[in-house]
Design a protein around this motif. Structure first.
Motif, PDB file in Angstrom:
ATOM      1  N   THR A 121       0.844  -1.354  -0.049  1.00  0.00           N
ATOM      2  CA  THR A 121       0.015  -0.034   0.164  1.00  0.00           C
ATOM      3  C   THR A 121       0.795   1.322  -0.037  1.00  0.00           C
ATOM      4  O   THR A 121       1.998   1.348   0.669  1.00  0.00           O
ATOM      5  N   GLY A 161       0.142   5.182   0.748  1.00  0.00           N
ATOM      6  CA  GLY A 161      -0.783   6.355   1.050  1.00  0.00           C
ATOM      7  C   GLY A 161      -1.564   5.965   2.096  1.00  0.00           C
ATOM      8  O   GLY A 161      -1.504   4.435   2.585  1.00  0.00           O
ATOM      9  N   PHE A 162      -2.466   6.513   2.573  1.00  0.00           N
ATOM     10  CA  PHE A 162      -3.380   6.245   4.148  1.00  0.00           C
ATOM     11  C   PHE A 162      -4.839   6.232   3.644  1.00  0.00           C
ATOM     12  O   PHE A 162      -5.043   7.330   3.197  1.00  0.00           O
ATOM     13  N   TRP A 163      -5.770   5.299   4.031  1.00  0.00           N
ATOM     14  CA  TRP A 163      -6.959   5.523   4.019  1.00  0.00           C
ATOM     15  C   TRP A 163      -7.561   6.512   4.913  1.00  0.00           C
ATOM     16  O   TRP A 163      -7.544   5.938   6.182  1.00  0.00           O
ATOM     17  N   ARG A 164      -8.356   7.572   4.599  1.00  0.00           N
ATOM     18  CA  ARG A 164      -8.833   8.613   5.659  1.00  0.00           C
ATOM     19  C   ARG A 164     -10.006   8.268   5.779  1.00  0.00           C
ATOM     20  O   ARG A 164     -11.187   8.437   5.425  1.00  0.00           O
ATOM     21  N   GLN A 172      -8.931  -2.167   3.496  1.00  0.00           N
ATOM     22  CA  GLN A 172      -7.994  -1.248   4.029  1.00  0.00           C
ATOM     23  C   GLN A 172      -6.825  -2.035   4.240  1.00  0.00           C
ATOM     24  O   GLN A 172      -6.624  -3.478   4.672  1.00  0.00           O
ATOM     25  N   ALA A 230      -0.290   1.301   5.478  1.00  0.00           N
ATOM     26  CA  ALA A 230       0.822   1.807   4.515  1.00  0.00           C
ATOM     27  C   ALA A 230       2.153   0.756   4.498  1.00  0.00           C
ATOM     28  O   ALA A 230       2.479   0.459   5.935  1.00  0.00           O
ATOM     29  N   SER A 279      -4.339   9.386  -4.384  1.00  0.00           N
ATOM     30  CA  SER A 279      -4.122   9.718  -3.014  1.00  0.00           C
ATOM     31  C   SER A 279      -3.971   8.431  -2.321  1.00  0.00           C
ATOM     32  O   SER A 279      -3.324   8.293  -1.299  1.00  0.00           O
ATOM     33  N   TYR A 280      -4.402   7.198  -3.165  1.00  0.00           N
ATOM     34  CA  TYR A 280      -4.014   6.008  -2.089  1.00  0.00           C
ATOM     35  C   TYR A 280      -4.208   4.767  -3.312  1.00  0.00           C
ATOM     36  O   TYR A 280      -5.004   4.774  -4.145  1.00  0.00           O
ATOM     37  N   SER A 303      -3.509   0.799  -3.144  1.00  0.00           N
ATOM     38  CA  SER A 303      -3.425  -0.563  -2.287  1.00  0.00           C
ATOM     39  C   SER A 303      -3.371  -1.893  -3.127  1.00  0.00           C
ATOM     40  O   SER A 303      -4.594  -2.017  -3.766  1.00  0.00           O
TER      41      SER A 303
END
Lengths: 498, 579
Positions: free
Chosen positions: B91, B93-96, B106, B109, B215-216, B218
């Protein structure tokens, strides 16, 4: 790196009644030994020693030789003997014997025996037996191919580097490449084909190495070369000189054997796209290759499998294709034999070789492989240990752990016992010992503690201490220069006074 | 007893033998591919690809060596190392969770790997090491850095997702590499495992330059055994390859939230993968705030699917790529979504469970890790399992562990703590915490930073050291009762985690990874010291050498030095006789 091999082949020559040459030096039975040298390079020499025992037939052998055909005799004789690996038995039959077909004077059976027609005197018979022994054990060429790393370039034939390197195991992968799954739904019954055709051969070869077989189907895998359209035959052609470029793009998709370290043999069956079929491989002379296949040394083989165009153009796609596995496996097995160096050499017309049948491999062919692999293994061990020794010479403070040391001792003693067994004519134990030697030497060589990058090189140590050495060297050098200058002046002065 | 066991085994074997004997007419492996496009509350779009290969063969018995759709590399790995379940996620990025809502899948990172081994595996650690090395070769990732210092054996957090009889957690290994950077070189081998590669089907959209401009990102591989049919007498193997990517269409689309496949992936769909038995695109068109017809999708979908996903009633527009009517009008499918009315994105629906984590404190000696877990459910309390792995160089003070909810101390009903051993294993802290309704739970623990040996620092140590995400696993109570779904029929995005019953759904969340500064020495110091000392030694040596080797003899002053001459000149001016 110097090595002296002595290979002893126990040969029994058995004279059937009425075939004993008149000019035999001694009465039967007696023993005899012949030696020949095969030179590989300056430091490696191979001496082959044929230990021949001459004797007459026993009553049961006589009965077996009374069979109607040579094949029956071979089967009957095999029941009588318990020949160890590497040993050969040759039966000399009378010139008038009807056992051998007309025009054939040597018959090589499926096992470790041969029938020879007694023709001419003892000298002619000896020459023939000698040729036969070489066919059934090893020739100078096969030994040179096994030691191909040591033979200078240019002295080897084109086939010598085709053979797979000797290894403890091999992985055989059959891949079906279907670049056009939209129009062809290709099915192959590989499981059955492997069990039926490949497994018997591998069972026989299991003495030589471990084998694992698997298969896969790769979709959208294309060759790296666009074939040329030939208007005359309305087909597509792959010319011989473009074949080297075919493999690379496919190789990326084949997937390496991440789980094992054995070399992989790839056999690819390529079903060309609908827009590129039929596809034929063209040899150097421009003729199409009848098997539509080619092999790549030490890598594997590729076969092109054309799908017949449907009779009516309104066939619903995808077209279902069932691969004819007999046709495919014939080609792949022939390539497998080639890759193992088991191709049958050109022989004089009076030689008749029995077909090995379902097993795909005669006993004496296995022996040939074992001779070559044993010699190659010992050579590999000596090379590995030599480079290990070179590494140790280069890095003085390298740490040799006890287990690494014991592996090295083990490798050396196994290699020595393999040499001893070879010169005693015990092929099987020699091969086993050579395998152990390879395992131990590789384990020692690839031990993670022997990585030379782990050790700080001496020249860099010197570089670190340059701030010390350089300022200290300046006054020393200056005073040295002064001494030289003064010495020169002192030499000059007396001459002036004189 | 043994005879009965043998009989059962024989009965189990029988169908497999029968099927193997049948001619290769029936396919024993199937492929399903699926793309889920869901507009996120904040204006971004999440695209989740799932490719599921199901193989009705038992990989474990070792007899299988002929592969069709299942990739050979992974199949051999599973068979050779005795893997029962494998989950690998890479992955970037980070899932907000707070802004994007509950993720379908999810991953933390960096790289995450967790594996259940078969009970027949004797040396699990050796198999784990070998497995991570081979996987690192297959996926071109630095998974070979997984060793005992970042591997833990959780006791409660990671239950097998597939078929399992017995959950002896000694067969489980879990590791996270938060520093791992995911890029094209990881995507290419992942795509190569797909039967159609990226040549046909949904995978044509997987263009690296677009996927990593997001932005993300994975990508994951899940392998697990599943039941072959409802009676569950035989085992099938399932390989799921999932890829989730979040595009920021809001900022790249001049403030408009409209999007299309072409705008996101710069490709459109032209066909399904010819090997797939199902190929579908789902677009989440759930009405928000009871206002219908807010958005419009073109072309018209082939069907509408309604499902309850994560406790929420959702409506999906479905495009079935295998239906011939879809490509009748145009040769390619470019799904477009338009908002009819600009909607105010001020009130974001907050997910029921979300969490935050940060490191606090000052100086380079001590610090504190704080985790905030939110339960926004209006009236239901539920328990959550928190898994925290902290590297050994942050020495946790367990006596400072405090869990505070609504101003009161919250006593966890289960704690499993495994202290770290220097250079051997990390801290492992697992807790089962009850979260009251509508509450924030704060968990703090203090730590001391250890001094590392100079060879143990990573390259660029001043960047800091990562602490992997902590993992929250919870059965979140659902507002709407869910129906039991059939795995083979329902869309793939709903069927990875097994649903327990109708009243709750499983959620696994990952918090932010932490970046902690450790006291870092000046790495050029040894060389500086060497230089300085050497210079001093050399100067001393030089003067000593001179002292010892020079011959000194007294020199008669002849005409005097420069000082004398200068003095004489001055004396001349003054009219005094020279010296």
């Amino acid at each position: 790196r110097s090595a002296q091999f002595q290979l002893a082949v126990p040969v029994a020559v058995v004279f059937a009644p009425g075939s004993v040459p008149a000019d035999l030096p001694r009465p039967l039975p007696f023993r005899d030994a012949q030696e020949t040298d095969i030179s590989v390079n300056l430091r490696t020499s191979v001496t082959s020693r044929y230990e021949v025992t001459y004797r007459g037939t026993t009553a049961r052998e006589e009965a077996a030789l009374d069979a109607a055909t040579a094949r029956d005799a071979d089967v009957a004789l095999h029941m009588l003997q318990d020949a160890p690996l590497g040993s050969l038995t040759m039966y000399v039959v009378p010139e008038t014997s009807s056992l051998l077909p007309q025009g054939i004077s040597v018959y090589v059976g499926k096992h470790r025996s041969a029938l020879v027609r007694a023709e001419g005197g003892l000298a002619a018979l000896r020459a023939r037996l000698r040729q036969l022994t070489q066919v059934m054990s090893f020739t100078a060429a096969s030994i040179a191919a096994a030691l191909s790393d040591r033979v200078p370039d240019g002295q080897l034939g084109p086939d010598a580097r085709r053979h797979l390197k000797s290894s403890l195991g091999y992985e055989i992968t059959f891949s079906l490449l279907n670049p056009d799954p939209k129009s062809h739904a290709v099915e192959w019954d590989i499981e059955d084909a492997v069990n039926r055709y490949v497994q018997p051969v591998l069972d026989k070869l299991s003495l030589v190495a471990n084998f694992s077989v698997d298969s896969q189907i790769l979709y959208y895998a294309v060759l790296g070369v666009t074939p040329r359209f030939d208007k005359e035959s309305s087909s597509f052609l792959l010319s011989a000189h473009s074949l080297p470029h075919v493999i690379n793009p496919v190789e990326a998709r084949l997937g390496s054997s991440a789980a094992s370290l054995y070399p992989v043999l790839n056999f690819l069956l390529y079903v060309p796209e609908r827009s590129h079929s039929p596809l034929y491989i063209q040899d150097k002379d421009g003729a199409t290759v009848s098997t539509n296949a080619f092999h790549s040394p030490r890598w594997g083989g590729i076969m092109v499998y054309n799908v017949e165009a449907p009779a009516s153009p309104q066939v619903s796609l995808p077209l279902r294709v069932d691969v004819d596995m007999v046709r495919v496996m014939e080609v792949f097995l022939a390539q497998l034999r080639l890759l193992f160096g088991l191709s049958r050499e050109e022989l004089p017309p009076e030689f008749l070789l029995e077909s090995p049948g379902n097993e795909g491999l005669a006993d004496w062919e296995l022996d040939r492989l074992l001779w070559a692999h044993t010699v190659e293994n010992i050579a590999t061990v000596s090379t590995t240990l030599t480079s290990l020794a070179q590494l140790l010479d280069k890095i003085g403070n390298i740490v040799i752990k006890d287990d690494v040391a014991s592996e090295v001792y083990q490798a050396v003693s196994s290699a020595q016992s393999a040499m001893a067994e070879l010169s005693a004519g015990h092929l099987h134990s020699a091969f086993q010992a050579s395998k152990e030697a390879v395992t131990s030497s590789e384990r020692a060589f690839f031990d993670p503690s022997l990585l030379h990058l782990l050790y700080f090189p001496d020249d860099q140590k010197f570089a670190i201490y340059i701030p010390l050495f350089l300022p200290m060297a300046v006054p020393i050098l200056l005073s040295l220069a002064k001494i030289v200058r003064e010495a020169r002046q002192r030499k000059k002065l007396p001459t002036k006074i004189d | 007893m043994a005879a009965v066991g043998a009989l059962v085994q024989l009965l189990l074997l029988l169908p497999a033998v029968l099927e193997a004997a049948a001619p290769g007419g029936t396919q024993r492996d199937t492929l399903r591919e699926e793309l889920l496009l869901s507009p996120l509350p904040a204006g971004d779009v999440a695209a989740t690809f799932q490719f599921r290969t199901r193989w009705d063969a038992d990989l474990q018995r070792g007899a299988v060596s002929h592969y069709r759709l299942f990739p050979k590399a992974l199949g051999r790995l599973v068979a050779a190392l005795g893997v029962r379940e494998l989950h690998l996620a890479l992955t970037q990025g980070f899932w907000r969770t707070q802004a994007w809502g509950q993720p379908p899948l999810q991953a933390p990172a960096g790289a995450e790997l967790w594996v259940w081994f078969q009970p027949t595996v004797t040396d699990v650690d050796k198999a784990w090491k070998e497995l991570s090395n081979i996987l690192s070769g297959i996926f071109c990732a630095s998974l070979n850095f997984i060793d005992s210092t970042n591997t833990v054996t959780p006791t409660a957090s990671f239950k097998p997702l597939g078929l399992a009889n017995g959950t002896d957690h000694h067969l489980l290994r879990y590791a996270v590499l938060p520093r791992e950077v995911v890029c094209t070189e990881n995507l290419t081998p992942w795509k190569k495992l797909l039967p159609c590669g990226s040549k046909a089907g949904l995978a044509v959209l997987l263009k690296a330059e677009r996927l990593f401009h997001s932005s993300y990102h994975s990508q994951a591989v899940h392998i697990r055994p599943i039941c072959r049919d409802a009676s569950c007498l035989a085992v099938s193997w399932e390989l799921r390859q999932t890829l989730t990517v979040v595009f920021d269409t809001f900022s790249s689309g001049q403030g408009k939230k409209d999007w299309s496949l072409f705008r996101m992936f710069s490709r459109t769909l032209t066909d399904a993968c010819p090997l797939a038995s199902q190929s579908k695109v789902y677009v989440d068109i759930s009405p928000k705030n009871k206002e219908k017809d807010l958005l419009e999708v073109t072309p018209p979908p082939t069907s509408i699917h309604e499902a309850i996903v994560q406790g929420d009633k959702r409506t999906y527009a479905v495009y079935d790529l295998l239906s011939p009517s879809l490509f009748n009008t145009s040769r390619s499918l470019n799904v477009q979504l338009k908002w009819k009315r600009p909607q105010d994105s001020s009130e974001l629906p907050t997910p029921v469970l979300h969490a935050q984590r940060y490191v606090s404190g000052y100086g380079l000696q001590t610090g504190e890790i704080s985790t905030l877990i939110y339960n926004t459910h209006p009236y239901r309390a539920f328990p959550v399992i928190l898994l925290e792995t902290v590297p050994w160089y942050l020495r946790l003070y367990v006596h400072t562990l405090t869990i505070i909810t609504k101003g009161k101390e919250n006593k966890p009903s289960y704690i499993h703590y495994q202290p770290a051993q220097d250079r051997r294993r990390p801290h492992l802290l697992e807790m089962l915490i009850q979260l009251p309704a509508n509450s924030v739970t704060k968990i703090t623990i203090q730590f001391e930073r250890a001094l590392l040996k100079w060879t143990e620092y990573t390259p660029d140590p001043n960047h800091g050291f990562y602490v992997g995400s902590s993992v929250l696993s919870a059965l979140v109570p659902s507002v709407i009762a869910m129906k039991d779904v059939d795995v083979e029929q329902s869309p793939l995005f709903t069927s990875l985690f097994p649903s327990s019953d109708g009243s709750s759904y499983f959620v696994r969340l990952y918090t932010e990874p932490l970046l902690v500064n450790l006291p870092t020495p000046d790495f050029s110091m040894p060389y500086n010291v060497i230089c300085l000392t050497c210079t001093v030694v050399a100067v001393c040596y030089g003067s000593f050498y001179n002292l010892l080797t020079r011959t000194f003899h007294v020199e008669e002053p002849s005409r005097g030095g420069l000082a004398k001459r200068l003095a004489n000149i001055i004396r001349q001016f003054r009219g005094v006789p020279p010296l």
